[in-house]
Design a protein around this motif. Sequence first.
Motif, PDB file in Angstrom:
ATOM      1  N   ALA A 294       0.824  -1.199   0.000  1.00 38.28           N
ATOM      2  CA  ALA A 294       0.000   0.000   0.000  1.00 38.28           C
ATOM      3  C   ALA A 294       0.865   1.259   0.000  1.00 38.28           C
ATOM      4  N   MET A 295       2.049   1.149   0.523  1.00 39.48           N
ATOM      5  CA  MET A 295       2.917   2.319   0.590  1.00 39.48           C
ATOM      6  C   MET A 295       4.168   2.019  -0.206  1.00 39.48           C
ATOM      7  N   SER A 296       4.680   3.003  -0.830  1.00 42.66           N
ATOM      8  CA  SER A 296       5.876   2.755  -1.623  1.00 42.66           C
ATOM      9  C   SER A 296       7.056   2.448  -0.717  1.00 42.66           C
ATOM     10  N   GLY A 297       6.975   2.850   0.562  1.00 43.96           N
ATOM     11  CA  GLY A 297       8.111   2.651   1.440  1.00 43.96           C
ATOM     12  C   GLY A 297       9.213   3.655   1.182  1.00 43.96           C
ATOM     13  N   ARG A 298       9.013   4.560   0.259  1.00 47.04           N
ATOM     14  CA  ARG A 298      10.039   5.577  -0.008  1.00 47.04           C
ATOM     15  C   ARG A 298       9.707   6.837   0.782  1.00 47.04           C
ATOM     16  N   GLY A 299       9.011   7.725   0.165  1.00 51.07           N
ATOM     17  CA  GLY A 299       8.730   8.964   0.866  1.00 51.07           C
ATOM     18  C   GLY A 299       7.513   8.893   1.760  1.00 51.07           C
ATOM     19  N   GLU A 300       6.804   7.776   1.695  1.00 49.85           N
ATOM     20  CA  GLU A 300       5.481   7.726   2.315  1.00 49.85           C
ATOM     21  C   GLU A 300       5.473   8.051   3.804  1.00 49.85           C
ATOM     22  N   ALA A 301       6.457   7.523   4.513  1.00 48.42           N
ATOM     23  CA  ALA A 301       6.461   7.718   5.967  1.00 48.42           C
ATOM     24  C   ALA A 301       7.091   9.044   6.364  1.00 48.42           C
ATOM     25  N   LEU A 302       7.572   9.785   5.377  1.00 48.89           N
ATOM     26  CA  LEU A 302       8.347  10.988   5.663  1.00 48.89           C
ATOM     27  C   LEU A 302       7.511  12.077   6.315  1.00 48.89           C
ATOM     28  N   PHE A 303       6.353  12.379   5.741  1.00 52.81           N
ATOM     29  CA  PHE A 303       5.554  13.490   6.255  1.00 52.81           C
ATOM     30  C   PHE A 303       5.032  13.216   7.664  1.00 52.81           C
ATOM     31  N   PRO A 304       4.451  12.017   7.914  1.00 48.33           N
ATOM     32  CA  PRO A 304       4.002  11.761   9.288  1.00 48.33           C
ATOM     33  C   PRO A 304       5.144  11.899  10.302  1.00 48.33           C
ATOM     34  N   LEU A 305       6.337  11.435   9.922  1.00 50.01           N
ATOM     35  CA  LEU A 305       7.475  11.526  10.840  1.00 50.01           C
ATOM     36  C   LEU A 305       7.848  12.989  11.071  1.00 50.01           C
ATOM     37  N   ALA A 306       7.931  13.762   9.984  1.00 54.62           N
ATOM     38  CA  ALA A 306       8.330  15.162  10.126  1.00 54.62           C
ATOM     39  C   ALA A 306       7.321  15.912  10.988  1.00 54.62           C
ATOM     40  N   ARG A 307       6.029  15.564  10.833  1.00 53.48           N
ATOM     41  CA  ARG A 307       5.004  16.260  11.621  1.00 53.48           C
ATOM     42  C   ARG A 307       5.110  15.932  13.098  1.00 53.48           C
ATOM     43  N   ARG A 308       5.555  14.725  13.415  1.00 54.29           N
ATOM     44  CA  ARG A 308       5.556  14.328  14.819  1.00 54.29           C
ATOM     45  C   ARG A 308       6.738  14.887  15.592  1.00 54.29           C
ATOM     46  N   LEU A 309       7.779  15.264  14.890  1.00 54.46           N
ATOM     47  CA  LEU A 309       8.916  15.860  15.601  1.00 54.46           C
ATOM     48  C   LEU A 309       8.587  17.312  15.911  1.00 54.46           C
ATOM     49  N   THR A 310       9.122  17.829  17.022  1.00 54.35           N
ATOM     50  CA  THR A 310       8.779  19.199  17.401  1.00 54.35           C
ATOM     51  C   THR A 310       9.886  20.181  17.055  1.00 54.35           C
ATOM     52  N   VAL A 311      11.013  19.701  16.578  1.00 53.01           N
ATOM     53  CA  VAL A 311      12.119  20.593  16.240  1.00 53.01           C
ATOM     54  C   VAL A 311      12.053  20.906  14.744  1.00 53.01           C
TER      55      VAL A 311
END
Lengths: 99, 372
Positions: B235-252
């Motif tokens: 379902a996910m390409s495994g490339r950029g897919e997880a990038l945005f959720p991760l970036a959003r969860r970091l506070t820095v």
Amino acid sequence: MGALEILDIALVVVAAAAVLIGAIRAVIGPDLVDRVIALDMLTVAGVAFGALAALVTGSTAFLDVALGIALLGFVATIAFARMIERMPTDADTDGGEQG
Amino acid sequence: MVILAYALKIVGVGFLLLAAIGVIRLPDAFTRMHAATKAGTLGAGLVVIGAAMSLEGGMAIAVAIATLIILLLSVPIASHLLGRAAYISGAPFWQRTVSDALSETLPRGEDLSAGDRSSAVLDVSRVLAAPSFDGECDATMTGAAIGRNASVPLTVVGLIDPAFVDDNPDDMRLCRVRLQQTLDRVASSLDVAPTVEMIEGDPAAALGALVRPDDVVVLPAAGWFNHGVGKEPEAMSGRGEALFPLARRLTVPVLIASAPLDIHKITVIDDGSERILDVLALIAKTRLFGDVSVSVTWAASAEPQPVRRKALEEAGAPLTVGFSAAKSADGIVSNPGEVVVSASLPSGRADWYGLDWRDRVAPDWRGHYLLV
């Protein structure tokens, strides 16, 4: 006819298993929302359970029970949904891991 | 008739069991609700129809039909309200959730899946950079460059997300060896000696535990969750897919780095917030991107007034701050610099059927994106 009665009881057992699994989610949560969702699923299972009980016992009173559960479950779920929506912060949250 | 009644009851109870399994197994409140509602209603409905067919007496059948009608009318409404309540109360999303269609429609409470950026300390004392797994060193090169500009140390973080590796000790071992090779190559290619960390686990939790409030995190634009080993999530390409959720969860501040490039101009997307002023001041103070010119753009509805323009110029001093035009209606920045600074990510997914998210900043733009 005996075989069909056994089948009916087997169906009740499977429905009971479904209720049990749903109850596990209601206990472990982790949030209030998860518990209410499990409760919602349990009321629906309760309706099916009532219908099956009417068959096994031959007493149509259990159908009225099913009808009652369906009506009450609706009201309960809506009440819980309103309550969750109006809670200022999700104080019940203890399972979400912070990134 | 009897056979049909039993068939309905058996199928119905089966769906009921499926609903229960869904409620216990699915990962977040929203997916659980979807299982409970659809499978549950169908299951209970079929069982009630089956029971009505088996029973004798008009009254019993009437009650069964009434039950069925009430079920069909009430359960969808109740579940809709429950889902709405879950969303508003801020029930956490599954960590691999990729889109939130309600984000601009419903208010969302304290969201555990998104980091609170407004209160985060804004300073740079360390740069954390993660190399992509297939050995592209974009993020580390860029991280080293901005670390050098700001005179702060660099830490290179190699990360294994077990969700993308088969439950197979050999694959896991191969994965670790490959990551070690990548990290060695990255470390030897840099002219500064970085600290190297290797972590395994859910990216947001593992990286979040490592991040200090005064870090800048550099992530590769292509993502690095494809380990080249074991399962390729379909379902996910495994490339950029997880990038945005991760970036959003970091506070820095998170810099999403493309291939290394010379930075001459940065484009700041102004949203009128204090945060943007603070970041601009930080960039000017630390020379994070060197001596660059700053170009400010904005959404058409938030054109900066003279007071705001003056504040931006003061924050950006001694860098020269210029003002370009507003973004186009679909969010395209005209003539962006090599770095775009924004308080939000481009809308939509990072990787949408092979389309690059950077094209939504500006067509064919391949610069760095600083989420602050």
